[in-house]
Design an enzyme around this catalytic site. Structure first.
Site, PDB file in Angstrom:
ATOM      1  N   HIS A 123       0.882  -1.172   0.000  1.00 35.77           N
ATOM      2  CA  HIS A 123       0.000   0.000   0.000  1.00 35.77           C
ATOM      3  C   HIS A 123       0.922   1.225   0.000  1.00 35.77           C
ATOM      4  CE1 HIS A 123      -2.499  -2.821   2.471  1.00 35.77           C
ATOM      5  NE2 HIS A 123      -3.540  -2.236   1.915  1.00 35.77           N
ATOM      6  N   ASP A 137       2.298   2.040   3.373  1.00 35.76           N
ATOM      7  CA  ASP A 137       3.243   1.090   4.002  1.00 35.76           C
ATOM      8  C   ASP A 137       4.672   1.525   3.739  1.00 35.76           C
ATOM      9  OD1 ASP A 137       0.985  -0.574   4.283  1.00 35.76           O
ATOM     10  OD2 ASP A 137       1.512  -1.782   2.529  1.00 35.76           O
TER      11      ASP A 137
HETATM   12  C1  XLS Z   1      -7.763  -6.555   4.359  1.00 33.64           C
HETATM   13  C2  XLS Z   1      -7.305  -6.775   2.996  1.00 33.64           C
HETATM   14  C3  XLS Z   1      -6.116  -5.918   2.582  1.00 33.64           C
HETATM   15  C4  XLS Z   1      -5.958  -5.905   1.101  1.00 33.64           C
HETATM   16  C5  XLS Z   1      -5.102  -4.812   0.592  1.00 33.64           C
HETATM   17  O1  XLS Z   1      -8.484  -7.347   4.944  1.00 33.64           O
HETATM   18  O2  XLS Z   1      -7.027  -8.128   2.825  1.00 33.64           O
HETATM   19  O3  XLS Z   1      -4.972  -6.352   3.229  1.00 33.64           O
HETATM   20  O4  XLS Z   1      -5.470  -7.116   0.618  1.00 33.64           O
HETATM   21  O5  XLS Z   1      -5.616  -3.578   0.882  1.00 33.64           O
END
Ligand code: XLS
Ligand code: NI
Ligand code: NI
Length: 436
Positions: free
Chosen positions: A101, A104
């Site tokens: 993300h 991150d």
């Molecule tokens: C949350 C989601 C997230 C997505 C990416 O539950 O799995 O991690 O994969 O935003």
């Protein structure tokens, strides 16, 4: 150069008889199965958020994991050291892909333009590390759920100014994903949903989400980003009701807003179970509609009703998942991304290796089992035989849309009670176990 995982050497394949916990027993990246290497089939990816930014915090307590790349007082230095550590980890583990993300990889600053500058600085480093190591970006995404401005959602927020902020974030995140050669871009619904209908205009929010994704498609085309867009279903958490509930709900939504040609699905195992489906059901549904894009490989705990994001270990699941994936032709732009986190007590850096090695071996075994199932064709033949009457005149006529209710009544009056057959479920379950 600083080593962040100094005691760990490159993880090797040692075969099923090895007792070395830091070796693969089944994942042999170069081994060929059904014409492709295991690495090409499985396309493993490490996620940045859990693996490098998740430090064991839960609603009852703060972080438990102390990392050498997380010590500085300077947030940008932490960001750079974390990126170095991440690529050391990817290389030692032997995965070919990673996912992130925007928030991150670089911390948010006071203004959007400052934040974007920080992103550019880190992206430069990531690009260099990708070049040095050959590791590629499976997909990028934006975090539009952590900051308090998104408390009532991003694209479905009652405020158009928040919608605009989210749009600006997606614009930038798509640009940097393109810059890094990303093979895809994910939209996970974050806080796109509601807590109560007493304060929610559901129809308006859905329309806004549809328009938001249409704009993302338009911008993707404008900047010629060649990656695949994905939407990731999840039924609940953080909101009570997430709009992208499950694969079926997502497909109906995409069709309703003319988006089904532009987005595929990123199926997460634990989200499927939260929606009351098997992981395999969601995969099979996507394959049936040619919308399977990528997979967030993890598992839930059936005793717990939330998104525990554990590493996959269940061979029964991985075998069936790989069977469906192979049947549908395998991954193209997508892969198996470990959207999974260590348990709070697994505090050592080595635990990150144990977790990923286990997940990779679980899917490698799944792949080997599934390849045998494909080659033997036993399940395929059984299903074919079960539907064989549909290849006879009556079945064909119905399937071709040439039959009417009157004709079917006539047929039934003439032929009487239909013959029924056993579904043989237990026999098939036993057969499946023979492949494990
Ligand atoms: C949350 C989601 C997230 C997505 C990416 O539950 O799995 O991690 O994969 O935003
Ligand atoms: Ni996910
Ligand atoms: Ni999840």
């Amino acid at each position: 150069m600083t080593e962040y995982f100094p005691r760990i050497k490159k993880i090797k394949y040692e075969g099923p008889d090895s007792h070395n916990p830091l070796a693969f027993k089944h994942y042999n990246p170069k081994a060929k199965i059904l014409g492709k290497t295991m690495a090409e089939h499985l396309r493993f990816s490490v996620c940045y958020w859990h693996t490098f930014k998740g430090l064991g915090a839960d609603p009852f307590g703060g972080p438990t994991m102390i990392r050498s790349y997380n010590r500085s007082d300077d947030l940008m230095q932490i960001a750079e050291e974390t990126m170095q550590a991440a690529f050391e980890f990817f290389t030692k583990l032997g995965v070919n892909f990673w996912c992130f993300h925007d928030r991150d990889i670089a911390p948010e600053a006071d203004t959007l333009s400052e934040t974007n500058k920080r992103l550019d600085q880190i992206v430069k480093l990531a690009k260099k590390l990708q070049r040095d190591t050959g590791i590629k970006l499976l997909w990028g995404t934006s975090n539009m759920f952590s900051h308090r401005r998104f408390l009532a959602g991003a694209a479905t927020n009652p405020s158009p100014a928040v919608f605009a902020y989210a749009a600006s974030q997606v614009k930038k995140a798509m640009e940097i994903t393109k810059e890094l050669g990303g093979q895809g871009y994910v939209f996970w619904g974050g806080r796109e949903g509601y807590e109560t209908l007493l304060n929610t205009d559901l129809k308006r929010e859905l329309d806004h989400l549809g328009r938001f994704l249409q704009m993302a498609v338009e911008y993707k085309q404008k900047i010629r980003f060649g990656g695949q867009l994905y939407i990731e279903p999840k039924p609940k958490e953080p909101t009570k009701h997430q709009y992208d509930f499950d694969a079926g709900g997502c497909l109906a939504f995409l069709r309703g807003y003319g988006l089904d040609q532009h987005l595929k699905l990123n199926i997460e195992a634990n989200h499927a179970t939260l929606a009351g489906h098997d992981f395999i059901h969601e995969l099979e549904f996507c394959c049936a509609h040619d919308i399977l894009g990528s997979v967030d490989a993890n598992r839930g705990d059936l005793m717990l009703g939330w998104d525990t994001d554990q590493f996959p270990t269940d061979i029964y699941q991985t075998t069936q998942a790989m069977y469906t994936i192979l049947k549908s032709g395998g991954f193209t732009t997508g892969g198996l991304n470990f959207d999974a986190k260590l348990r709070r007590q697994s505090i050592d850096p080595v635990d990150l290796f144990h977790a990923h090695i286990g997940g990779m071996d679980a899917f490698a075994r799944g792949l080997k089992n599934a390849a045998k199932m494909i080659q033997d064709r036993k399940f395929e033949k059984f299903i074919k035989a079960r539907y064989a009457d549909w290849d006879q005149p009556l079945g064909k006529k119905i399937e071709n849309g040439k039959c009417t209710l009157e004709e079917l009544e006539k047929f039934t009056l003439k032929n009487g009670e239909p013959k029924v057959n056993s579904g043989r479920q237990e026999m098939l379950e036993n057969l499946l176990n023979q492949y494990l």
